[in-house]
Design a protein around this motif. Structure first.
Motif, PDB file in Angstrom:
ATOM      1  N   LEU A   1     -60.773 141.045  32.759  1.00 58.79           N
ATOM      2  CA  LEU A   1     -61.672 141.824  31.544  1.00 58.79           C
ATOM      3  C   LEU A   1     -60.898 141.420  30.125  1.00 58.79           C
ATOM      4  O   LEU A   1     -61.212 141.068  29.069  1.00 58.79           O
ATOM      5  N   SER A   2     -59.625 141.817  30.400  1.00 60.92           N
ATOM      6  CA  SER A   2     -58.345 141.769  29.141  1.00 60.92           C
ATOM      7  C   SER A   2     -58.642 140.105  28.650  1.00 60.92           C
ATOM      8  O   SER A   2     -58.352 140.007  27.567  1.00 60.92           O
ATOM      9  N   ALA A   3     -58.359 139.550  29.667  1.00 61.30           N
ATOM     10  CA  ALA A   3     -58.251 138.077  29.334  1.00 61.30           C
ATOM     11  C   ALA A   3     -59.610 137.469  28.714  1.00 61.30           C
ATOM     12  O   ALA A   3     -59.676 136.556  27.465  1.00 61.30           O
ATOM     13  N   MET A   4     -60.682 137.749  28.992  1.00 58.00           N
ATOM     14  CA  MET A   4     -62.066 137.609  28.599  1.00 58.00           C
ATOM     15  C   MET A   4     -62.237 137.975  27.047  1.00 58.00           C
ATOM     16  O   MET A   4     -62.772 137.531  25.974  1.00 58.00           O
ATOM     17  N   LYS A   5     -61.925 139.144  26.919  1.00 56.39           N
ATOM     18  CA  LYS A   5     -61.883 139.911  25.610  1.00 56.39           C
ATOM     19  C   LYS A   5     -60.952 139.100  24.549  1.00 56.39           C
ATOM     20  O   LYS A   5     -61.507 138.768  23.328  1.00 56.39           O
ATOM     21  N   GLY A   6     -59.752 138.985  24.861  1.00 54.75           N
ATOM     22  CA  GLY A   6     -58.902 138.168  24.204  1.00 54.75           C
ATOM     23  C   GLY A   6     -59.540 136.732  24.035  1.00 54.75           C
ATOM     24  O   GLY A   6     -59.324 136.151  22.843  1.00 54.75           O
ATOM     25  N   LEU A   7     -60.174 136.015  24.785  1.00 49.98           N
ATOM     26  CA  LEU A   7     -60.618 134.688  24.500  1.00 49.98           C
ATOM     27  C   LEU A   7     -61.486 135.010  23.451  1.00 49.98           C
ATOM     28  O   LEU A   7     -61.795 133.873  22.568  1.00 49.98           O
ATOM     29  N   ARG A   8     -62.564 135.841  23.856  1.00 47.86           N
ATOM     30  CA  ARG A   8     -63.638 136.098  22.547  1.00 47.86           C
ATOM     31  C   ARG A   8     -63.135 136.237  21.212  1.00 47.86           C
ATOM     32  O   ARG A   8     -63.775 135.675  20.415  1.00 47.86           O
ATOM     33  N   ASP A   9     -61.799 137.081  21.271  1.00 45.73           N
ATOM     34  CA  ASP A   9     -61.523 137.568  19.867  1.00 45.73           C
ATOM     35  C   ASP A   9     -60.310 136.762  19.244  1.00 45.73           C
ATOM     36  O   ASP A   9     -60.150 136.727  17.801  1.00 45.73           O
ATOM     37  N   SER A  10     -59.708 136.032  19.993  1.00 48.16           N
ATOM     38  CA  SER A  10     -58.524 135.366  19.500  1.00 48.16           C
ATOM     39  C   SER A  10     -58.774 134.302  18.501  1.00 48.16           C
ATOM     40  O   SER A  10     -59.632 133.575  18.689  1.00 48.16           O
ATOM     41  N   GLN A  11     -57.698 134.262  17.463  1.00 52.64           N
ATOM     42  CA  GLN A  11     -57.872 133.086  16.437  1.00 52.64           C
ATOM     43  C   GLN A  11     -56.966 132.292  16.534  1.00 52.64           C
ATOM     44  O   GLN A  11     -56.979 131.189  15.975  1.00 52.64           O
ATOM     45  N   ARG A  12     -56.027 132.313  17.722  1.00 53.34           N
ATOM     46  CA  ARG A  12     -55.030 131.348  17.579  1.00 53.34           C
ATOM     47  C   ARG A  12     -55.227 130.603  19.175  1.00 53.34           C
ATOM     48  O   ARG A  12     -55.395 130.987  20.183  1.00 53.34           O
ATOM     49  N   GLU A  13     -55.125 129.157  18.816  1.00 49.40           N
ATOM     50  CA  GLU A  13     -55.312 128.266  19.910  1.00 49.40           C
ATOM     51  C   GLU A  13     -54.359 128.507  21.145  1.00 49.40           C
ATOM     52  O   GLU A  13     -54.614 128.302  22.189  1.00 49.40           O
ATOM     53  N   GLU A  14     -53.024 128.444  20.786  1.00 53.37           N
ATOM     54  CA  GLU A  14     -52.048 128.638  21.642  1.00 53.37           C
ATOM     55  C   GLU A  14     -52.384 130.057  22.750  1.00 53.37           C
ATOM     56  O   GLU A  14     -52.233 129.934  23.818  1.00 53.37           O
ATOM     57  N   GLU A  15     -52.618 130.988  22.070  1.00 54.58           N
ATOM     58  CA  GLU A  15     -52.888 132.169  22.710  1.00 54.58           C
ATOM     59  C   GLU A  15     -54.266 132.262  23.692  1.00 54.58           C
ATOM     60  O   GLU A  15     -54.309 132.554  25.015  1.00 54.58           O
ATOM     61  N   ARG A  16     -55.271 131.411  23.164  1.00 51.73           N
ATOM     62  CA  ARG A  16     -56.606 131.173  23.976  1.00 51.73           C
ATOM     63  C   ARG A  16     -56.317 130.304  25.121  1.00 51.73           C
ATOM     64  O   ARG A  16     -56.768 130.311  26.131  1.00 51.73           O
ATOM     65  N   LYS A  17     -55.243 129.232  25.038  1.00 52.51           N
ATOM     66  CA  LYS A  17     -54.823 128.849  26.159  1.00 52.51           C
ATOM     67  C   LYS A  17     -54.358 129.363  27.219  1.00 52.51           C
ATOM     68  O   LYS A  17     -54.702 129.206  28.545  1.00 52.51           O
ATOM     69  N   VAL A  18     -53.348 130.321  26.814  1.00 50.47           N
ATOM     70  CA  VAL A  18     -52.682 131.377  28.067  1.00 50.47           C
ATOM     71  C   VAL A  18     -53.915 132.233  28.547  1.00 50.47           C
ATOM     72  O   VAL A  18     -53.858 132.268  29.722  1.00 50.47           O
ATOM     73  N   LEU A  19     -54.652 132.721  27.726  1.00 53.62           N
ATOM     74  CA  LEU A  19     -55.842 133.560  28.219  1.00 53.62           C
ATOM     75  C   LEU A  19     -56.822 132.943  29.067  1.00 53.62           C
ATOM     76  O   LEU A  19     -57.399 133.590  30.049  1.00 53.62           O
ATOM     77  N   LEU A  20     -57.106 131.530  28.815  1.00 50.73           N
ATOM     78  CA  LEU A  20     -57.951 130.960  29.535  1.00 50.73           C
ATOM     79  C   LEU A  20     -57.485 130.791  30.785  1.00 50.73           C
ATOM     80  O   LEU A  20     -58.066 130.698  32.006  1.00 50.73           O
ATOM     81  N   GLY A  21     -55.967 130.376  31.026  1.00 53.75           N
ATOM     82  CA  GLY A  21     -55.372 130.283  32.274  1.00 53.75           C
ATOM     83  C   GLY A  21     -55.395 131.674  33.083  1.00 53.75           C
ATOM     84  O   GLY A  21     -55.801 131.835  34.514  1.00 53.75           O
ATOM     85  N   GLN A  22     -55.293 132.695  32.513  1.00 50.68           N
ATOM     86  CA  GLN A  22     -55.518 134.027  33.051  1.00 50.68           C
ATOM     87  C   GLN A  22     -56.920 134.265  33.616  1.00 50.68           C
ATOM     88  O   GLN A  22     -57.040 134.637  34.783  1.00 50.68           O
ATOM     89  N   ALA A  23     -57.654 134.023  32.822  1.00 50.77           N
ATOM     90  CA  ALA A  23     -59.245 133.971  33.206  1.00 50.77           C
ATOM     91  C   ALA A  23     -59.453 133.111  34.428  1.00 50.77           C
ATOM     92  O   ALA A  23     -60.051 133.637  35.451  1.00 50.77           O
ATOM     93  N   ALA A  24     -58.951 132.010  34.611  1.00 52.39           N
ATOM     94  CA  ALA A  24     -59.391 131.054  35.347  1.00 52.39           C
ATOM     95  C   ALA A  24     -58.700 131.547  36.661  1.00 52.39           C
ATOM     96  O   ALA A  24     -59.606 131.599  37.815  1.00 52.39           O
TER      97      ALA A  24
END
Length: 130
Positions: free
Chosen positions: A9-32
């Motif tokens: 849930l935290s990773a999904m919220k971060g993916l939804r809200d994040s503005q930085r590409e590097e952060e989104r890559k990390v969050l996408l890995g966590q979500a996966a």
């Protein structure tokens, strides 16, 4: 794996809200990672049936199904695929069956409308007016 539901849930919220590409890559890995665990849980719970509890939609399906629309919003906004046929084939088929069920299809919001709702809420801090 020591992954918990709250981390997904935290990773999904971060993916939804994040503005930085590097952060989104990390969050996408966590979500996966979280979706792979959900795939395992689906296999164990469903025992080869259509839904988590068997042949019909049950409580777990409803609880998880409530997130499907918002997962689609994240996919659309970020240009990613969260439920991947190669990694989570059971969840992909489950989501299709869930959304196609007569009890659900009339109440599941369209992705475009949810995206519009989300964007309006982000801009104004309040949901759009009808």
């Amino acid at each position: 794996m020591n992954f918990k539901w709250v981390q997904l849930l935290s990773a999904m919220k971060g993916l939804r809200d994040s503005q930085r590409e590097e952060e989104r890559k990390v969050l996408l890995g966590q979500a996966a990672e979280g979706f792979v665990l959900l795939e395992e849980a689906f296999r164990k719970c469903s025992k080869g049936k259509a839904f988590f509890g068997g042949d019909q939609i049950g409580l777990i399906d409803i609880a998880l199904g409530c997130y499907l629309g918002w997962w689609k919003v994240v996919e659309k906004r970020r240009g990613v695929k969260l439920l991947d046929e190669a990694k989570t084939p059971g969840l992909v088929k489950w989501a299709e069956r869930f959304c196609a069920d007569d009890a659900v299809k009339g109440v599941m919001p369209e992705t475009e409308k949810l995206v519009e709702f989300f964007l309006q809420a982000m801009v104004s801090g309040a949901p759009p007016k009808k």
